[in-house]
Design an enzyme around this catalytic site. Structure first.
Site, PDB file in Angstrom:
ATOM      1  N   CYS A   1      29.660  -2.756  11.232  1.00  0.00           N
ATOM      2  CA  CYS A   1      29.330  -1.574  10.415  1.00  0.00           C
ATOM      3  C   CYS A   1      27.894  -1.593   9.914  1.00  0.00           C
ATOM      4  O   CYS A   1      27.350  -2.642   9.586  1.00  0.00           O
ATOM      5  CB  CYS A   1      30.241  -1.503   9.202  1.00  0.00           C
ATOM      6  SG  CYS A   1      31.975  -1.443   9.590  1.00  0.00           S
TER       7      CYS A   1
ATOM      8  N   ARG B   1      23.963  -2.496  16.009  1.00  0.00           N
ATOM      9  CA  ARG B   1      24.952  -3.394  15.419  1.00  0.00           C
ATOM     10  C   ARG B   1      26.331  -3.217  16.053  1.00  0.00           C
ATOM     11  O   ARG B   1      27.187  -4.084  15.935  1.00  0.00           O
ATOM     12  CB  ARG B   1      25.053  -3.147  13.906  1.00  0.00           C
ATOM     13  CG  ARG B   1      23.784  -3.489  13.165  1.00  0.00           C
ATOM     14  CD  ARG B   1      23.842  -3.013  11.729  1.00  0.00           C
ATOM     15  NE  ARG B   1      24.838  -3.718  10.943  1.00  0.00           N
ATOM     16  CZ  ARG B   1      24.588  -4.804  10.224  1.00  0.00           C
ATOM     17  NH1 ARG B   1      23.378  -5.311  10.203  1.00  0.00           N
ATOM     18  NH2 ARG B   1      25.543  -5.380   9.533  1.00  0.00           N
TER      19      ARG B   1
ATOM     20  N   TRP C   1      32.544   0.088  12.509  1.00  0.00           N
ATOM     21  CA  TRP C   1      33.159  -0.697  13.571  1.00  0.00           C
ATOM     22  C   TRP C   1      34.571  -0.998  13.065  1.00  0.00           C
ATOM     23  O   TRP C   1      34.752  -1.720  12.094  1.00  0.00           O
ATOM     24  CB  TRP C   1      32.356  -1.991  13.785  1.00  0.00           C
ATOM     25  CG  TRP C   1      32.765  -2.795  14.971  1.00  0.00           C
ATOM     26  CD1 TRP C   1      32.342  -2.635  16.259  1.00  0.00           C
ATOM     27  CD2 TRP C   1      33.649  -3.927  14.980  1.00  0.00           C
ATOM     28  NE1 TRP C   1      32.927  -3.586  17.068  1.00  0.00           N
ATOM     29  CE2 TRP C   1      33.728  -4.401  16.311  1.00  0.00           C
ATOM     30  CE3 TRP C   1      34.385  -4.593  14.003  1.00  0.00           C
ATOM     31  CZ2 TRP C   1      34.496  -5.486  16.686  1.00  0.00           C
ATOM     32  CZ3 TRP C   1      35.168  -5.692  14.378  1.00  0.00           C
ATOM     33  CH2 TRP C   1      35.214  -6.118  15.709  1.00  0.00           C
TER      34      TRP C   1
ATOM     35  N   ASN D   1      30.941  -2.054   4.036  1.00  0.00           N
ATOM     36  CA  ASN D   1      31.036  -3.046   5.118  1.00  0.00           C
ATOM     37  C   ASN D   1      31.854  -4.210   4.585  1.00  0.00           C
ATOM     38  O   ASN D   1      31.719  -4.553   3.405  1.00  0.00           O
ATOM     39  CB  ASN D   1      29.669  -3.611   5.493  1.00  0.00           C
ATOM     40  CG  ASN D   1      28.824  -2.626   6.244  1.00  0.00           C
ATOM     41  OD1 ASN D   1      29.239  -1.494   6.474  1.00  0.00           O
ATOM     42  ND2 ASN D   1      27.637  -3.047   6.619  1.00  0.00           N
ATOM     43  N   GLY D   2      32.635  -4.843   5.456  1.00  0.00           N
ATOM     44  CA  GLY D   2      33.433  -5.986   5.012  1.00  0.00           C
ATOM     45  C   GLY D   2      34.905  -5.622   4.991  1.00  0.00           C
ATOM     46  O   GLY D   2      35.311  -4.560   5.459  1.00  0.00           O
TER      47      GLY D   2
ATOM     48  N   GLU E   1      26.933 -19.550  29.300  1.00  0.00           N
ATOM     49  CA  GLU E   1      26.162 -18.426  28.777  1.00  0.00           C
ATOM     50  C   GLU E   1      26.023 -17.326  29.835  1.00  0.00           C
ATOM     51  O   GLU E   1      26.123 -16.134  29.529  1.00  0.00           O
ATOM     52  CB  GLU E   1      24.795 -18.937  28.289  1.00  0.00           C
ATOM     53  CG  GLU E   1      23.830 -17.895  27.781  1.00  0.00           C
ATOM     54  CD  GLU E   1      24.355 -17.021  26.637  1.00  0.00           C
ATOM     55  OE1 GLU E   1      25.410 -17.317  26.082  1.00  0.00           O
ATOM     56  OE2 GLU E   1      23.698 -16.013  26.346  1.00  0.00           O
TER      57      GLU E   1
ATOM     58  N   LYS F   1      27.369 -13.496  29.331  1.00  0.00           N
ATOM     59  CA  LYS F   1      26.489 -12.322  29.463  1.00  0.00           C
ATOM     60  C   LYS F   1      27.113 -11.304  30.402  1.00  0.00           C
ATOM     61  O   LYS F   1      27.130 -10.115  30.125  1.00  0.00           O
ATOM     62  CB  LYS F   1      25.108 -12.696  30.018  1.00  0.00           C
ATOM     63  CG  LYS F   1      24.144 -13.382  29.093  1.00  0.00           C
ATOM     64  CD  LYS F   1      23.589 -12.523  28.006  1.00  0.00           C
ATOM     65  CE  LYS F   1      24.469 -12.498  26.799  1.00  0.00           C
ATOM     66  NZ  LYS F   1      24.371 -13.563  25.854  1.00  0.00           N
TER      67      LYS F   1
ATOM     68  N   GLU G   1      30.257  -9.605  28.842  1.00  0.00           N
ATOM     69  CA  GLU G   1      29.922  -8.751  27.688  1.00  0.00           C
ATOM     70  C   GLU G   1      29.417  -7.378  28.094  1.00  0.00           C
ATOM     71  O   GLU G   1      29.797  -6.385  27.495  1.00  0.00           O
ATOM     72  CB  GLU G   1      28.775  -9.396  26.889  1.00  0.00           C
ATOM     73  CG  GLU G   1      29.187 -10.420  25.894  1.00  0.00           C
ATOM     74  CD  GLU G   1      28.009 -10.818  25.010  1.00  0.00           C
ATOM     75  OE1 GLU G   1      26.987 -11.285  25.543  1.00  0.00           O
ATOM     76  OE2 GLU G   1      28.120 -10.643  23.790  1.00  0.00           O
TER      77      GLU G   1
ATOM     78  N   HIS H   1      40.092 -29.273  39.019  1.00  0.00           N
ATOM     79  CA  HIS H   1      41.286 -29.472  38.176  1.00  0.00           C
ATOM     80  C   HIS H   1      41.980 -28.154  37.855  1.00  0.00           C
ATOM     81  O   HIS H   1      42.791 -28.091  36.940  1.00  0.00           O
ATOM     82  CB  HIS H   1      40.900 -30.214  36.891  1.00  0.00           C
ATOM     83  CG  HIS H   1      40.311 -31.561  37.155  1.00  0.00           C
ATOM     84  ND1 HIS H   1      41.042 -32.636  37.607  1.00  0.00           N
ATOM     85  CD2 HIS H   1      39.024 -31.998  37.071  1.00  0.00           C
ATOM     86  CE1 HIS H   1      40.244 -33.673  37.777  1.00  0.00           C
ATOM     87  NE2 HIS H   1      39.007 -33.310  37.458  1.00  0.00           N
TER      88      HIS H   1
ATOM     89  N   LYS I   1      26.806  -6.428  16.983  1.00  0.00           N
ATOM     90  CA  LYS I   1      25.687  -7.360  17.020  1.00  0.00           C
ATOM     91  C   LYS I   1      25.858  -8.479  16.004  1.00  0.00           C
ATOM     92  O   LYS I   1      25.652  -9.642  16.308  1.00  0.00           O
ATOM     93  CB  LYS I   1      24.377  -6.602  16.771  1.00  0.00           C
ATOM     94  CG  LYS I   1      23.127  -7.470  16.873  1.00  0.00           C
ATOM     95  CD  LYS I   1      22.930  -8.011  18.270  1.00  0.00           C
ATOM     96  CE  LYS I   1      21.749  -8.940  18.389  1.00  0.00           C
ATOM     97  NZ  LYS I   1      21.813  -9.716  19.649  1.00  0.00           N
TER      98      LYS I   1
HETATM   99  C1  AGP Z   1      26.026 -12.842  22.314  1.00  0.00           C
HETATM  100  O1  AGP Z   1      25.596 -12.155  23.428  1.00  0.00           O
HETATM  101  C2  AGP Z   1      27.063 -12.198  21.533  1.00  0.00           C
HETATM  102  N1  AGP Z   1      26.861 -10.844  21.282  1.00  0.00           N
HETATM  103  C3  AGP Z   1      27.767 -13.021  20.500  1.00  0.00           C
HETATM  104  O2  AGP Z   1      28.498 -13.979  21.194  1.00  0.00           O
HETATM  105  C4  AGP Z   1      26.924 -13.719  19.412  1.00  0.00           C
HETATM  106  O3  AGP Z   1      26.158 -14.729  19.979  1.00  0.00           O
HETATM  107  C5  AGP Z   1      27.859 -14.278  18.336  1.00  0.00           C
HETATM  108  O4  AGP Z   1      28.568 -13.232  17.748  1.00  0.00           O
HETATM  109  C6  AGP Z   1      27.134 -15.073  17.295  1.00  0.00           C
HETATM  110  O5  AGP Z   1      26.196 -14.305  16.626  1.00  0.00           O
HETATM  111  P1  AGP Z   1      25.093 -14.949  15.721  1.00  0.00           P
HETATM  112  O6  AGP Z   1      24.219 -15.784  16.584  1.00  0.00           O
HETATM  113  O7  AGP Z   1      24.369 -13.787  15.129  1.00  0.00           O
HETATM  114  O8  AGP Z   1      25.789 -15.778  14.688  1.00  0.00           O
END
Ligand code: AGP
Length: 612
Positions: free
Chosen positions: A2, A27, A73, A99-100, A485, A489, A492, A508, A607
């Site tokens: 949010c 965000r 969100w 937010n929250g 990673e 990517k 996502e 395995h 974000k």
């Molecule tokens: C990364 O591409 C993501 N969007 C997500 O995994 C992110 O790294 C994670 O939410 C942690 O965020 P931060 O580094 O802001 O704590």
């Protein structure tokens, strides 16, 4: 997650708020809304994007110099018009953005329903504004006092801003667990979840502390009190963020811009910290805590998502160079599994946003056990940066694309510097090895620059595999976190199922997945377990899997077996993640673009994940 933005001043509030909401889009959100005070307190909201809100507002009265706006969100209640923020109080005299999560909202709601309150949404937020109004009326107190009483009753996290029809000169905001920044302009004030919508108007900001209430009156200025009614003096800070960093700068997407910024962001993260001539690595922010590292029996690194992958690279670095045992923990698991934490543990918390609720909660837990907490954050003044004992900022600049790219390489850069600094002080690294690594670190930005030139080749490979339904990513040693990673990517932003695995673990289980349809990205640089990874590639080929290999420039052996190759410059094994990650970022980017996905704002993602 949010986004909050509120304005009071001399400008047209609608224009300022819409622009601000667009800045907060990165965000992640699924509905948007706005409340304006003109001929009454009017509230407009809709499922969808800020442009949908603009459409809704076409024929509406957009006058007024005060308003609150929100991108939601969804947590409590599906993303629809009714659940979008702002929310009215029962009398419609108050409107709130939040937010929250209010954790005890169900019991509060039940209580309010019994007393005749009617709810227009499924949200926890509406419970809060009804509660505030109820207190205001039944206890005959002013709005600030009603907010204080209500906030002492709620359990959970909040950043809120309230607009009051009866007081057009005032906005009231409060914060606990979710970030809130107040921007101080000339005869105007802003409230926002982060500084991105504020920076074009003012550099002067106040970050609210836990359980603080900010009262902005256009005539009287900013006052801060706590929820327990203690007066506080606002601590005004200067923003260092540039507006340019928030624009796409000619790139099609923020993600691509941020991928291409990495030579600079890595260099900026090393600037002033790496002295090649003097043979010194020094992170000013943790110098006073050096002794804690030297006497630590172990390091625990806590993080989520991409930052967790950086943490894994950190594990290899600290164990390899500084010979300190490291445990890497998902923050969310760490909090709830009764972990053993000793007072002489050093806990490193990594977070790009500095607002991740799970990481923040893990920090508080480790702190309560007496451990030393060191932060690695990108966002200056963020909650995590303020919660830790000491730390080092990554200097990646604002990361707008939801998929983290330059923040990852900046985090790995800081971890490398940290491990080198401690290794040097501990005497666990020879002088020659130390110089070998720092000299190579110094040329990493140039090698990343060179790697980016493989972009057309990566694009061609993306074209071939854009319709694949699954991907496997394999790596060993320092390249194992790189594989994880790469897979993250891809899933996502392209919504293709992808799994990262240590290459040797493949036999395995995941080997069962391999057939002639399965693309397997193998990070097979000519270092460390090179011979072993060649065997792993052979195992895949024997089962007709398709190999896309990331190889060291000029390496013929893997080139001969792989179906497709992407060459990267040779570098020291410990620095490989900084280079090998780049083609994987590009691969996911191009695949996602070719599939028509919203690269910068992938579905369902936020974000900064400010709820647990
Ligand atoms: C990364 O591409 C993501 N969007 C997500 O995994 C992110 O790294 C994670 O939410 C942690 O965020 P931060 O580094 O802001 O704590």
């Amino acid at each position: 997650m949010c986004g909050i933005f509120a304005y009071i001043g001399q400008q047209n509030a609608y224009d300022v708020l819409i622009k601000g909401l667009k800045r907060l889009e990165y965000r992640g959100y699924d509905s948007a809304g706005i409340a304006l005070l003109n001929k009454g307190l009017n509230l407009y909201k809709t499922k969808g994007k800020v442009t949908d809100l603009e459409d809704l507002m076409k024929d509406k009265n957009k006058e007024g110099n005060v308003g609150i706006a929100h991108t939601r969100w969804a947590t409590h209640g599906e993303p629809n018009d009714a659940n979008a923020h702002p929310h009215y109080s029962l009398s419609k005299k108050l409107a709130i953005i939040h937010n929250g999560i209010i954790e005890n909202y169900a019991s509060l709601r039940e209580e309010l329903v019994k007393r005749g309150f009617v709810f227009r949404s499924d949200t926890d937020t509406e419970v809060l504004i009804h509660l505030i109004e109820d207190i205001q009326i039944s206890e005959k107190v002013d709005l600030v006092e009603a907010v204080q009483i209500a906030l002492n009753e709620v359990i959970g996290a909040y950043a809120i801003v309230i607009l009051n029809k009866d007081n057009p000169n005032e906005l009231i905001a409060a914060k606990k667990g979710s970030p809130l920044v107040v921007g101080l302009g000339k005869d105007e004030y802003f409230f926002a979840s982060d500084a991105t919508p504020i920076v074009e108007y003012t550099q002067n900001v106040v970050y609210l502390e836990e359980e603080e209430i900010a009262i902005v009156n256009i005539k009287e200025g900013l006052k801060i009190k706590t929820t327990k009614n203690k007066d506080k003096t606002p601590y005004v800070q200067k923003l260092e963020m540039s507006l340019q960093a928030l624009e796409k700068g000619g790139y099609e997407h923020f993600m691509l811009k941020e991928i291409y910024e990495q030579p600079r962001s890595i260099r900026d993260s090393m600037r002033g910290r790496l002295n090649i001539e003097g043979g010194i690595v020094s992170l000013g922010g943790i110098i006073d805590y050096e002794q804690k590292f030297l006497s630590a029996n172990r390091i625990i690194i806590i993080a989520c998502g991409t930052s967790w992958h950086a943490a894994l690279v950190g594990e290899y670095l600290f164990e390899d160079l500084a010979r300190i045992p490291v445990e890497v923990e998902y923050a969310s698991e760490f909090i709830y599994r009764n972990p053993v934490i000793y007072e002489n543990d050093v806990v490193i918390a990594i977070s790009q946003s500095g607002e991740t609720a799970d990481t923040l909660a893990a920090i508080e837990l480790a702190k309560s056990k007496g451990a030393t907490i060191i932060g690695i954050c990108n966002v200056v003044g963020s909650s995590i940066a303020r919660a830790v004992h000491a730390g080092s900022y990554t200097h990646a600049g604002p990361e707008i694309g939801v998929a983290s790219t330059k923040a990852f390489t900046a985090q790995v850069t800081i971890l490398t510097l940290m491990a080198l600094m401690i290794a040097q002080k501990k005497g666990t690294i020879s002088k020659s090895r130390f110089y070998q690594i720092i000299n190579e670190l110094n040329v990493i930005p140039a090698k990343v620059e060179k790697t980016l030139k493989a972009s057309e080749k990566v694009k061609a490979i993306a074209e071939i595999f854009q319709d694949s339904r699954n991907f496997l990513y394999l790596g060993r040693g320092y390249n194992f976190p790189v594989a994880l990673e790469g897979a993250l990517k891809l899933k996502e932003i392209s919504y293709i199922h992808a799994e990262g695995y240590p290459a040797a673990e493949m036999k395995h289980g995941p080997i069962a997945l391999i057939d002639e349809q399965m693309p397997i990205v193998v990070v097979a640089t000519k270092k460390g377990t090179y011979e072993k990874i060649i065997s792993n590639i052979q195992e895949i080929k024997a089962r007709k899997g398709i190999i896309i290999a990331i190889i060291t420039e000029g390496d013929k052996r893997v080139k001969d077996i792989a179906d497709y190759i992407i060459e990267i410059p040779d570098t020291d094994e410990v620095l490989t993640p900084l280079v090998a990650t780049i083609p994987l970022q590009l691969l996911s980017y191009y695949v996602a673009v070719m599939r028509g996905c919203n690269v910068d704002q992938p579905r369902n993602l936020a974000k900064s994940v400010t709820v647990e």
